[in-house]
Each structure stands twice: as structure tokens, then as C-alpha cells.
Design a protein around this motif. Structure first.
Motif, PDB file in Angstrom:
ATOM      1  N   ILE A 213      -7.036 -16.511 -16.729  1.00 49.46           N
ATOM      2  CA  ILE A 213      -7.929 -16.895 -15.646  1.00 49.46           C
ATOM      3  C   ILE A 213      -7.955 -15.733 -14.662  1.00 49.46           C
ATOM      4  O   ILE A 213      -6.921 -15.134 -14.357  1.00 49.46           O
ATOM      5  CB  ILE A 213      -7.429 -18.172 -14.966  1.00 49.46           C
ATOM      6  N   PHE A 214      -9.138 -15.402 -14.159  1.00 44.22           N
ATOM      7  CA  PHE A 214      -9.262 -14.195 -13.327  1.00 44.22           C
ATOM      8  C   PHE A 214      -9.500 -14.538 -11.860  1.00 44.22           C
ATOM      9  O   PHE A 214      -8.867 -13.959 -10.979  1.00 44.22           O
ATOM     10  CB  PHE A 214     -10.419 -13.354 -13.862  1.00 44.22           C
ATOM     11  N   SER A 215     -10.383 -15.479 -11.584  1.00 46.89           N
ATOM     12  CA  SER A 215     -10.928 -15.657 -10.249  1.00 46.89           C
ATOM     13  C   SER A 215      -9.908 -16.073  -9.206  1.00 46.89           C
ATOM     14  O   SER A 215     -10.115 -15.840  -8.012  1.00 46.89           O
ATOM     15  CB  SER A 215     -12.074 -16.662 -10.280  1.00 46.89           C
ATOM     16  N   ILE A 216      -8.806 -16.687  -9.606  1.00 48.12           N
ATOM     17  CA  ILE A 216      -7.872 -17.217  -8.619  1.00 48.12           C
ATOM     18  C   ILE A 216      -6.801 -16.221  -8.207  1.00 48.12           C
ATOM     19  O   ILE A 216      -6.081 -16.442  -7.233  1.00 48.12           O
ATOM     20  CB  ILE A 216      -7.190 -18.500  -9.128  1.00 48.12           C
ATOM     21  N   TYR A 217      -6.705 -15.115  -8.940  1.00 47.22           N
ATOM     22  CA  TYR A 217      -5.609 -14.185  -8.694  1.00 47.22           C
ATOM     23  C   TYR A 217      -6.032 -12.982  -7.858  1.00 47.22           C
ATOM     24  O   TYR A 217      -7.133 -12.460  -8.000  1.00 47.22           O
ATOM     25  CB  TYR A 217      -5.013 -13.686 -10.012  1.00 47.22           C
ATOM     26  N   THR A 218      -5.116 -12.555  -6.999  1.00 46.80           N
ATOM     27  CA  THR A 218      -5.299 -11.300  -6.294  1.00 46.80           C
ATOM     28  C   THR A 218      -5.224 -10.146  -7.285  1.00 46.80           C
ATOM     29  O   THR A 218      -4.362 -10.139  -8.173  1.00 46.80           O
ATOM     30  CB  THR A 218      -4.223 -11.136  -5.210  1.00 46.80           C
TER      31      THR A 218
ATOM     32  N   ARG B 240       4.783   5.247  -7.240  1.00 46.37           N
ATOM     33  CA  ARG B 240       3.526   4.521  -7.286  1.00 46.37           C
ATOM     34  C   ARG B 240       3.282   3.891  -5.918  1.00 46.37           C
ATOM     35  O   ARG B 240       4.209   3.323  -5.314  1.00 46.37           O
ATOM     36  CB  ARG B 240       3.560   3.452  -8.365  1.00 46.37           C
ATOM     37  N   GLU B 241       2.052   3.978  -5.429  1.00 46.56           N
ATOM     38  CA  GLU B 241       1.718   3.416  -4.131  1.00 46.56           C
ATOM     39  C   GLU B 241       0.497   2.516  -4.230  1.00 46.56           C
ATOM     40  O   GLU B 241      -0.418   2.741  -5.029  1.00 46.56           O
ATOM     41  CB  GLU B 241       1.449   4.536  -3.103  1.00 46.56           C
ATOM     42  N   LEU B 242       0.501   1.497  -3.376  1.00 43.28           N
ATOM     43  CA  LEU B 242      -0.614   0.564  -3.329  1.00 43.28           C
ATOM     44  C   LEU B 242      -1.810   1.233  -2.670  1.00 43.28           C
ATOM     45  O   LEU B 242      -1.672   1.880  -1.643  1.00 43.28           O
ATOM     46  CB  LEU B 242      -0.222  -0.680  -2.536  1.00 43.28           C
ATOM     47  N   VAL B 243      -2.973   1.063  -3.267  1.00 42.75           N
ATOM     48  CA  VAL B 243      -4.214   1.611  -2.716  1.00 42.75           C
ATOM     49  C   VAL B 243      -5.042   0.503  -2.066  1.00 42.75           C
ATOM     50  O   VAL B 243      -5.481   0.643  -0.920  1.00 42.75           O
ATOM     51  CB  VAL B 243      -5.040   2.304  -3.816  1.00 42.75           C
ATOM     52  N   ALA B 244      -5.264  -0.599  -2.783  1.00 43.65           N
ATOM     53  CA  ALA B 244      -6.119  -1.664  -2.265  1.00 43.65           C
ATOM     54  C   ALA B 244      -5.824  -2.971  -2.986  1.00 43.65           C
ATOM     55  O   ALA B 244      -5.386  -2.963  -4.142  1.00 43.65           O
ATOM     56  CB  ALA B 244      -7.593  -1.303  -2.432  1.00 43.65           C
ATOM     57  N   LEU B 245      -6.070  -4.073  -2.280  1.00 50.08           N
ATOM     58  CA  LEU B 245      -5.930  -5.411  -2.834  1.00 50.08           C
ATOM     59  C   LEU B 245      -7.168  -6.224  -2.508  1.00 50.08           C
ATOM     60  O   LEU B 245      -7.779  -6.023  -1.449  1.00 50.08           O
ATOM     61  CB  LEU B 245      -4.714  -6.136  -2.247  1.00 50.08           C
ATOM     62  N   ILE B 246      -7.487  -7.165  -3.388  1.00 52.44           N
ATOM     63  CA  ILE B 246      -8.555  -8.116  -3.103  1.00 52.44           C
ATOM     64  C   ILE B 246      -8.108  -9.487  -3.599  1.00 52.44           C
ATOM     65  O   ILE B 246      -7.692  -9.633  -4.760  1.00 52.44           O
ATOM     66  CB  ILE B 246      -9.906  -7.678  -3.724  1.00 52.44           C
TER      67      ILE B 246
ATOM     68  N   TYR C 276      -3.876   2.722 -11.428  1.00 54.63           N
ATOM     69  CA  TYR C 276      -3.520   1.547 -12.222  1.00 54.63           C
ATOM     70  C   TYR C 276      -4.111   0.282 -11.610  1.00 54.63           C
ATOM     71  O   TYR C 276      -4.050   0.075 -10.395  1.00 54.63           O
ATOM     72  CB  TYR C 276      -2.004   1.385 -12.283  1.00 54.63           C
ATOM     73  N   CYS C 277      -4.614  -0.562 -12.466  1.00 55.16           N
ATOM     74  CA  CYS C 277      -5.092  -1.880 -12.081  1.00 55.16           C
ATOM     75  C   CYS C 277      -3.940  -2.870 -12.193  1.00 55.16           C
ATOM     76  O   CYS C 277      -3.089  -2.748 -13.087  1.00 55.16           O
ATOM     77  CB  CYS C 277      -6.227  -2.272 -13.031  1.00 55.16           C
ATOM     78  N   ARG C 278      -3.916  -3.847 -11.308  1.00 57.15           N
ATOM     79  CA  ARG C 278      -2.807  -4.800 -11.267  1.00 57.15           C
ATOM     80  C   ARG C 278      -3.327  -6.204 -11.006  1.00 57.15           C
ATOM     81  O   ARG C 278      -4.183  -6.398 -10.150  1.00 57.15           O
ATOM     82  CB  ARG C 278      -1.853  -4.392 -10.159  1.00 57.15           C
ATOM     83  N   MET C 279      -2.795  -7.160 -11.747  1.00 51.63           N
ATOM     84  CA  MET C 279      -3.042  -8.578 -11.471  1.00 51.63           C
ATOM     85  C   MET C 279      -1.766  -9.130 -10.843  1.00 51.63           C
ATOM     86  O   MET C 279      -0.687  -9.077 -11.473  1.00 51.63           O
ATOM     87  CB  MET C 279      -3.405  -9.334 -12.745  1.00 51.63           C
ATOM     88  N   VAL C 280      -1.893  -9.641  -9.636  1.00 52.21           N
ATOM     89  CA  VAL C 280      -0.737 -10.112  -8.888  1.00 52.21           C
ATOM     90  C   VAL C 280      -0.447 -11.558  -9.268  1.00 52.21           C
ATOM     91  O   VAL C 280      -1.193 -12.472  -8.913  1.00 52.21           O
ATOM     92  CB  VAL C 280      -0.974  -9.995  -7.372  1.00 52.21           C
ATOM     93  N   ARG C 281       0.658 -11.748  -9.984  1.00 56.02           N
ATOM     94  CA  ARG C 281       1.110 -13.084 -10.408  1.00 56.02           C
ATOM     95  C   ARG C 281       2.617 -13.137 -10.250  1.00 56.02           C
ATOM     96  O   ARG C 281       3.234 -12.182  -9.773  1.00 56.02           O
ATOM     97  CB  ARG C 281       0.680 -13.344 -11.856  1.00 56.02           C
TER      98      ARG C 281
END
Length: 114
Positions: free
Chosen positions: A28-33, A45-51, A94-99
Motif C-alpha cells: 500500500i502506498f498512499s498511507i505511508y510517508t 547518508r542524509e535526509l533530503v525531503a519527506l512527504i 535513495y528513495c525511502r518508504m517510512v514504516r
């Protein structure tokens, strides 16, 4: 199996633009940051952006005003529009799914020449 596949990296001159994409499957994609991070040679590694799933965004100070993160929940894809690129932006992105356990893509190289 959750998969994150980045694309859109490359070589660009300083001041130029690139748009990165990250396609997600197996979850499932829509519910995750979702987020973008980067790692330059010899650096952490450093964080660039979150949504968030609702579209709220956060940016590292170093990219505010130049980078824009967005998502298309219908396409299970997150984007990173990068404008006015600088040599210091050179890194693997790098792309990341926050779970509870994060998922990461394999990375895409961005090189900015001066």
C-alpha cells in the motif's frame, strides 16, 4: 515483496535541473510517508525531503527553495524535482518508504559539474 525503484539521475551542470522518480510496488502506498535521502562519497547518508500520505512536506535546510518533493498516489510514485543544482548536491539519491521497518531503493547517481 516491497520494491522501490529510482530513476532519473544523471550528469548535469551547476544551475541545471533533474527530476527523480521512485516507483513503489508490493505495498500500500498512499498511507505511508515517503522520503528522499542522499549519500555523498565519504559522508553519511542524509535526509533530503519527506512527504506524508496527506501531502505535508519537510526539507533539509540545504535544499529548501530548490528541491520539491511530490507524490502521485494513483501511480504509486514519489518524485524529487531538483532545480538550481550545485556541485555539493552530487550524491547517490535513495528513495525511502517510512514504516516500522523502512524500505529503501537501490539509489540513483546525481552528479553536478561546476
Amino acid at each position: 515483496q516491497v520494491r522501490l525503484v529510482e530513476s532519473g539521475g544523471g550528469l548535469v551542470q551547476a544551475g541545471g535541473s533533474l527530476r527523480l522518480s521512485c516507483a513503489v510496488s508490493g505495498s500500500i502506498f498512499s498511507i505511508y510517508t515517503m522520503g528522499w535521502s542522499r549519500q555523498a562519497p565519504g559522508k553519511q547518508r542524509e535526509l533530503v525531503a519527506l512527504i506524508s500520505g496527506g501531502g505535508s512536506t519537510n526539507y533539509a535546510d540545504s535544499v529548501k527553495g530548490r528541491f520539491t518533493i511530490s507524490r502521485d498516489n494513483a501511480k504509486n510514485t514519489v518524485y524529487l524535482q531538483m532545480n538550481n543544482l550545485k556541485p555539493d548536491d552530487t550524491a547517490v539519491y535513495y528513495c525511502r518508504m517510512v514504516r516500522s521497518t523502512d524500505y529503501w531503493g537501490q539509489g540513483t547517481q546525481v552528479t553536478v559539474s561546476s
